[in-house]
Design an enzyme around this catalytic site. Structure first.
Site, PDB file in Angstrom:
ATOM      1  N   LYS A   1       0.782  -1.245   0.000  1.00 50.93           N
ATOM      2  CA  LYS A   1       0.000   0.000   0.000  1.00 50.93           C
ATOM      3  C   LYS A   1       0.809   1.290   0.000  1.00 50.93           C
ATOM      4  CE  LYS A   1      -0.322   0.376   5.000  1.00 50.93           C
ATOM      5  NZ  LYS A   1      -1.105   0.782   6.150  1.00 50.93           N
TER       6      LYS A   1
ATOM      7  N   SER B   1      -9.975   1.847  -2.626  1.00 54.01           N
ATOM      8  CA  SER B   1      -9.501   3.110  -2.060  1.00 54.01           C
ATOM      9  C   SER B   1     -10.135   4.284  -2.787  1.00 54.01           C
ATOM     10  CB  SER B   1      -7.986   3.164  -2.230  1.00 54.01           C
ATOM     11  OG  SER B   1      -7.523   4.467  -2.021  1.00 54.01           O
TER      12      SER B   1
ATOM     13  N   THR C   1      -8.636   6.566  -3.780  1.00 51.10           N
ATOM     14  CA  THR C   1      -7.662   6.967  -4.796  1.00 51.10           C
ATOM     15  C   THR C   1      -8.162   6.663  -6.214  1.00 51.10           C
ATOM     16  OG1 THR C   1      -5.280   6.991  -5.197  1.00 51.10           O
ATOM     17  CG2 THR C   1      -6.253   4.846  -4.890  1.00 51.10           C
TER      18      THR C   1
ATOM     19  N   TYR D   1       0.141   1.890  -7.366  1.00 49.09           N
ATOM     20  CA  TYR D   1      -0.698   1.381  -6.274  1.00 49.09           C
ATOM     21  C   TYR D   1      -2.176   1.640  -6.579  1.00 49.09           C
ATOM     22  CZ  TYR D   1      -3.396   1.525  -1.974  1.00 49.09           C
ATOM     23  OH  TYR D   1      -4.395   1.361  -1.046  1.00 49.09           O
TER      24      TYR D   1
ATOM     25  N   LYS E   1      -5.673  -0.912  -7.513  1.00 50.57           N
ATOM     26  CA  LYS E   1      -7.029  -0.891  -6.928  1.00 50.57           C
ATOM     27  C   LYS E   1      -8.076  -0.798  -8.041  1.00 50.57           C
ATOM     28  CE  LYS E   1      -5.782  -1.327  -2.732  1.00 50.57           C
ATOM     29  NZ  LYS E   1      -5.973  -2.642  -2.109  1.00 50.57           N
TER      30      LYS E   1
ATOM     31  N   LEU F   1      -0.072  11.119   6.991  1.00 52.76           N
ATOM     32  CA  LEU F   1      -0.066  12.237   7.933  1.00 52.76           C
ATOM     33  C   LEU F   1      -0.113  11.800   9.405  1.00 52.76           C
ATOM     34  CD1 LEU F   1      -0.209  15.280   8.444  1.00 52.76           C
ATOM     35  CD2 LEU F   1      -2.670  15.169   8.049  1.00 52.76           C
TER      36      LEU F   1
ATOM     37  N   ARG G   1      -8.994  16.012   3.662  1.00 49.64           N
ATOM     38  CA  ARG G   1      -9.254  14.578   3.534  1.00 49.64           C
ATOM     39  C   ARG G   1     -10.380  14.175   4.473  1.00 49.64           C
ATOM     40  NH1 ARG G   1      -6.373  15.637   0.056  1.00 49.64           N
ATOM     41  NH2 ARG G   1      -4.490  14.606  -0.720  1.00 49.64           N
TER      42      ARG G   1
HETATM   43  P1  NAD Z   1      -1.338  -3.286   6.120  1.00 54.32           P
HETATM   44  O1  NAD Z   1      -0.068  -3.280   5.352  1.00 54.32           O
HETATM   45  O2  NAD Z   1      -1.304  -2.906   7.555  1.00 54.32           O
HETATM   46  O3  NAD Z   1      -2.041  -4.703   5.997  1.00 54.32           O
HETATM   47  C1  NAD Z   1      -1.945  -5.489   4.831  1.00 54.32           C
HETATM   48  C2  NAD Z   1      -1.582  -6.899   5.259  1.00 54.32           C
HETATM   49  O4  NAD Z   1      -1.500  -7.704   4.075  1.00 54.32           O
HETATM   50  C3  NAD Z   1      -0.237  -6.987   5.972  1.00 54.32           C
HETATM   51  O5  NAD Z   1      -0.414  -7.676   7.191  1.00 54.32           O
HETATM   52  C4  NAD Z   1       0.654  -7.759   4.995  1.00 54.32           C
HETATM   53  O6  NAD Z   1       1.568  -8.580   5.683  1.00 54.32           O
HETATM   54  C5  NAD Z   1      -0.372  -8.551   4.213  1.00 54.32           C
HETATM   55  N1  NAD Z   1       0.041  -8.925   2.862  1.00 54.32           N
HETATM   56  C6  NAD Z   1       0.518  -8.148   1.863  1.00 54.32           C
HETATM   57  N2  NAD Z   1       0.715  -8.888   0.760  1.00 54.32           N
HETATM   58  C7  NAD Z   1       0.351 -10.164   1.057  1.00 54.32           C
HETATM   59  C8  NAD Z   1       0.310 -11.386   0.334  1.00 54.32           C
HETATM   60  N3  NAD Z   1       0.690 -11.465  -0.947  1.00 54.32           N
HETATM   61  N4  NAD Z   1      -0.129 -12.492   0.964  1.00 54.32           N
HETATM   62  C9  NAD Z   1      -0.529 -12.448   2.262  1.00 54.32           C
HETATM   63  N5  NAD Z   1      -0.514 -11.330   2.993  1.00 54.32           N
HETATM   64  C10 NAD Z   1      -0.087 -10.198   2.397  1.00 54.32           C
HETATM   65  O7  NAD Z   1      -2.362  -2.325   5.310  1.00 54.32           O
HETATM   66  P2  NAD Z   1      -3.772  -1.747   5.759  1.00 54.32           P
HETATM   67  O8  NAD Z   1      -3.621  -0.293   5.993  1.00 54.32           O
HETATM   68  O9  NAD Z   1      -4.384  -2.598   6.796  1.00 54.32           O
HETATM   69  O10 NAD Z   1      -4.561  -1.898   4.394  1.00 54.32           O
HETATM   70  C11 NAD Z   1      -5.371  -3.026   4.115  1.00 54.32           C
HETATM   71  C12 NAD Z   1      -5.936  -2.902   2.718  1.00 54.32           C
HETATM   72  O11 NAD Z   1      -6.673  -1.689   2.611  1.00 54.32           O
HETATM   73  C13 NAD Z   1      -4.869  -2.846   1.628  1.00 54.32           C
HETATM   74  O12 NAD Z   1      -5.331  -3.560   0.520  1.00 54.32           O
HETATM   75  C14 NAD Z   1      -4.770  -1.380   1.318  1.00 54.32           C
HETATM   76  O13 NAD Z   1      -4.329  -1.135   0.013  1.00 54.32           O
HETATM   77  C15 NAD Z   1      -6.210  -0.933   1.510  1.00 54.32           C
HETATM   78  N6  NAD Z   1      -6.343   0.492   1.807  1.00 54.32           N
HETATM   79  C16 NAD Z   1      -5.657   1.027   2.845  1.00 54.32           C
HETATM   80  C17 NAD Z   1      -5.753   2.394   3.099  1.00 54.32           C
HETATM   81  C18 NAD Z   1      -4.975   3.017   4.230  1.00 54.32           C
HETATM   82  O14 NAD Z   1      -4.853   4.249   4.249  1.00 54.32           O
HETATM   83  N7  NAD Z   1      -4.462   2.257   5.188  1.00 54.32           N
HETATM   84  C19 NAD Z   1      -6.573   3.203   2.302  1.00 54.32           C
HETATM   85  C20 NAD Z   1      -7.272   2.614   1.262  1.00 54.32           C
HETATM   86  C21 NAD Z   1      -7.162   1.252   1.008  1.00 54.32           C
HETATM   87  N1  UFG Z   2       0.401  15.393   4.468  1.00 51.37           N
HETATM   88  C1  UFG Z   2       1.245  16.367   4.962  1.00 51.37           C
HETATM   89  N2  UFG Z   2       2.404  15.962   5.552  1.00 51.37           N
HETATM   90  C2  UFG Z   2       2.762  14.663   5.672  1.00 51.37           C
HETATM   91  C3  UFG Z   2       1.893  13.664   5.169  1.00 51.37           C
HETATM   92  C4  UFG Z   2       0.730  14.069   4.559  1.00 51.37           C
HETATM   93  O1  UFG Z   2       0.951  17.558   4.859  1.00 51.37           O
HETATM   94  O2  UFG Z   2       3.833  14.377   6.204  1.00 51.37           O
HETATM   95  C5  UFG Z   2      -0.886  15.809   3.870  1.00 51.37           C
HETATM   96  C6  UFG Z   2      -1.080  15.383   2.426  1.00 51.37           C
HETATM   97  O3  UFG Z   2      -0.551  16.342   1.546  1.00 51.37           O
HETATM   98  C7  UFG Z   2      -2.605  15.259   2.359  1.00 51.37           C
HETATM   99  C8  UFG Z   2      -2.999  14.816   3.762  1.00 51.37           C
HETATM  100  O4  UFG Z   2      -1.909  15.174   4.602  1.00 51.37           O
HETATM  101  O5  UFG Z   2      -3.183  16.515   2.123  1.00 51.37           O
HETATM  102  C9  UFG Z   2      -3.227  13.308   3.880  1.00 51.37           C
HETATM  103  O6  UFG Z   2      -2.097  12.611   3.356  1.00 51.37           O
HETATM  104  P1  UFG Z   2      -1.887  11.041   3.596  1.00 51.37           P
HETATM  105  O7  UFG Z   2      -0.570  10.687   2.987  1.00 51.37           O
HETATM  106  O8  UFG Z   2      -2.099  10.711   5.021  1.00 51.37           O
HETATM  107  O9  UFG Z   2      -3.081  10.394   2.796  1.00 51.37           O
HETATM  108  P2  UFG Z   2      -3.485  10.482   1.252  1.00 51.37           P
HETATM  109  O10 UFG Z   2      -4.826  11.104   1.178  1.00 51.37           O
HETATM  110  O11 UFG Z   2      -2.414  11.071   0.440  1.00 51.37           O
HETATM  111  O12 UFG Z   2      -3.541   8.934   0.846  1.00 51.37           O
HETATM  112  C10 UFG Z   2      -4.144   7.939   1.672  1.00 51.37           C
HETATM  113  C11 UFG Z   2      -3.424   6.615   1.453  1.00 51.37           C
HETATM  114  C12 UFG Z   2      -3.680   6.114   0.076  1.00 51.37           C
HETATM  115  C13 UFG Z   2      -5.149   6.059  -0.195  1.00 51.37           C
HETATM  116  C14 UFG Z   2      -5.780   7.402   0.065  1.00 51.37           C
HETATM  117  C15 UFG Z   2      -7.276   7.349  -0.087  1.00 51.37           C
HETATM  118  O13 UFG Z   2      -2.028   6.767   1.626  1.00 51.37           O
HETATM  119  O14 UFG Z   2      -3.179   4.812  -0.037  1.00 51.37           O
HETATM  120  O15 UFG Z   2      -5.480   7.828   1.389  1.00 51.37           O
HETATM  121  O16 UFG Z   2      -7.791   6.345   0.697  1.00 51.37           O
HETATM  122  F1  UFG Z   2      -5.352   5.704  -1.466  1.00 51.37           F
END
Ligand code: NAD
Ligand code: UFG
Length: 331
Positions: free
Chosen positions: A84, A124, A126, A148, A152, A199, A230
């Site tokens: 991610k 996401s 995104t 990334y 999605k 952030l 956000r």
């Molecule tokens: P995370 O990295 O904490 O959890 C993902 C887990 O998947 C990890 O435990 C990792 O070990 C496991 N993993 C990765 N590849 C694997 C594979 N091939 N086989 C088995 N396990 C595997 O991430 P998260 O923040 O919990 O995100 C979970 C899902 O949500 C992801 O698909 C991510 O893209 C999506 N998502 C996250 C955010 C965010 O901001 N955290 C936003 C939008 C979408």
């Molecule tokens: N930001 C800062 N300083 C930092 C980090 C972020 O100012 O050090 C700002 C960014 O410019 C943005 C906001 O904080 O305006 C949020 O940024 P994040 O990086 O926390 O989150 P994003 O919205 O960029 O992206 C996140 C995940 C993506 C996901 C998206 C929508 O990283 O994987 O949310 O779910 F796709």
């Protein structure tokens, strides 16, 4: 019947496992521990009193994931597993396409073969790209700015096509906005590896003194105070959203935004964090980060109308719980 949770020891997956166990579901976790640790299982057990079944498998490898479908009667798949890190995906696109797309493909193929009719996918916000806010599920999707995001969007299309071709295979695509916060116990939360990109984890590390200050990426966006806006959502609300999606699974393909519907700017988040935790956060305004959009927040009416789900927790709760988790983390 069991729920297969891929990525169940990760940040969002572990909170969802807790919610499912507390609601009485049988849970099987499949995770290769690429970005999580086995001790999360102990934490889940401490919170719920139940130890979920766990398999250390790579879901993108058919030979590792298929045996689970032979051994267990699986009712639904919640597919969280994936890489991610946005910046890393730009540097290592093939690693991202391989892991994230093959994971989706192999799981969908197993689901069809073993008659698993419910598939819930972690998508996401995104995928909306730089689109009109509030973001509604019916908007035509725009290109994302990194591999990334493309994984999605492509996974969404793959799952949609599989559902069209197999009437017994139903898919729910959940588009998460910005998950932050942690379980109120302080036992599980987000543990970023290396320097955090997002952030909130960066901010909590500044609060802890691990980093000197926060860089605010741009103050000249067309937003309330010029900083990026956000839709931050508490990870526990997000986890409950998955249970609502599971209970309210409809036939065919359904897409839902999981957010609060409310946008907050970077400066608003910093101020809220400072106020609820009584900690000063030093920050500097720097240039915009490439690929960032000005504002991203959800239209949340569809999830409310179809799934009877909405968020309960405030930005204050998110800031308090994020800090409580970070404070208790042993570095
Ligand atoms: P995370 O990295 O904490 O959890 C993902 C887990 O998947 C990890 O435990 C990792 O070990 C496991 N993993 C990765 N590849 C694997 C594979 N091939 N086989 C088995 N396990 C595997 O991430 P998260 O923040 O919990 O995100 C979970 C899902 O949500 C992801 O698909 C991510 O893209 C999506 N998502 C996250 C955010 C965010 O901001 N955290 C936003 C939008 C979408
Ligand atoms: N930001 C800062 N300083 C930092 C980090 C972020 O100012 O050090 C700002 C960014 O410019 C943005 C906001 O904080 O305006 C949020 O940024 P994040 O990086 O926390 O989150 P994003 O919205 O960029 O992206 C996140 C995940 C993506 C996901 C998206 C929508 O990283 O994987 O949310 O779910 F796709």
């Amino acid at each position: 019947m069991s729920i297969l949770v891929t990525g169940g020891t990760g940040y969002i997956g572990s909170h969802t496992v807790v919610v499912l166990l507390e609601a009485g579901y049988d849970v099987i976790i499949a995770d290769n521990l690429y970005n999580s640790k086995l001790d999360v299982l102990d934490k889940i057990e401490t919170i719920t009193g139940i130890r979920p079944m766990f398999y250390n498998v790579d879901v993108s490898k058919r030979s590792e994931i298929e045996p689970l479908f032979k051994m267990h009667s699986i009712e639904a798949i919640l597919h969280f597993a994936g890489y991610k890190a946005v910046g890393e995906s730009v540097a290592l696109p093939l690693m991202y396409y391989r892991n994230n797309l093959l994971g989706t493909i192999e799981l969908a193929d197993c689901a069809v073969k073993y008659n698993v009719s419910k598939f819930i996918f972690s998508s996401s916000a995104t995928v909306y790209g730089d689109n009109i806010v509030p973001l509604h599920e019916d908007l035509p999707l725009l290109p994302t700015t990194n591999p990334y995001g493309e994984t999605k969007a492509i996974s969404e299309r793959i799952l949609t096509d599989v559902a069209k071709a197999n009437s017994d295979f139903n898919v729910t695509l959940l588009r998460y906005f910005n998950p932050i916060g942690a379980h109120a116990s302080g036992l599980i939360g987000e543990i970023p590896v290396g320097t955090p990109n997002n952030l909130m984890p960066y901010l909590t590390q500044v609060a802890k003194g691990k980093r000197t200050h926060l860089s605010v990426f741009g103050d000249n966006y067309p937003t309330v105070d010029g900083t990026g806006v956000r839709d931050y959502i508490h990870v526990v609300d997000l986890a409950i959203g998955h249970m609502a999606a599971l209970k309210g699974m409809h036939d065919g393909v359904n897409v839902y935004n999981l957010g609060t519907g409310k946008g907050s700017s970077v400066l608003e988040l910093i101020q809220t964090f400072e106020r609820v935790n009584s900690i000063k956060i030093p920050y500097q305004i720097v240039d915009r980060r490439q690929g960032d959009v000005a504002a991203s927040y959800a239209d949340v009416s569809k999830a409310y109308n179809d799934l009877n789900w909405k968020t309960e927790k405030s930005l204050e709760d998110m800031c308090r719980d994020s800090w409580f988790f970070e404070k208790n983390l042993k570095d």
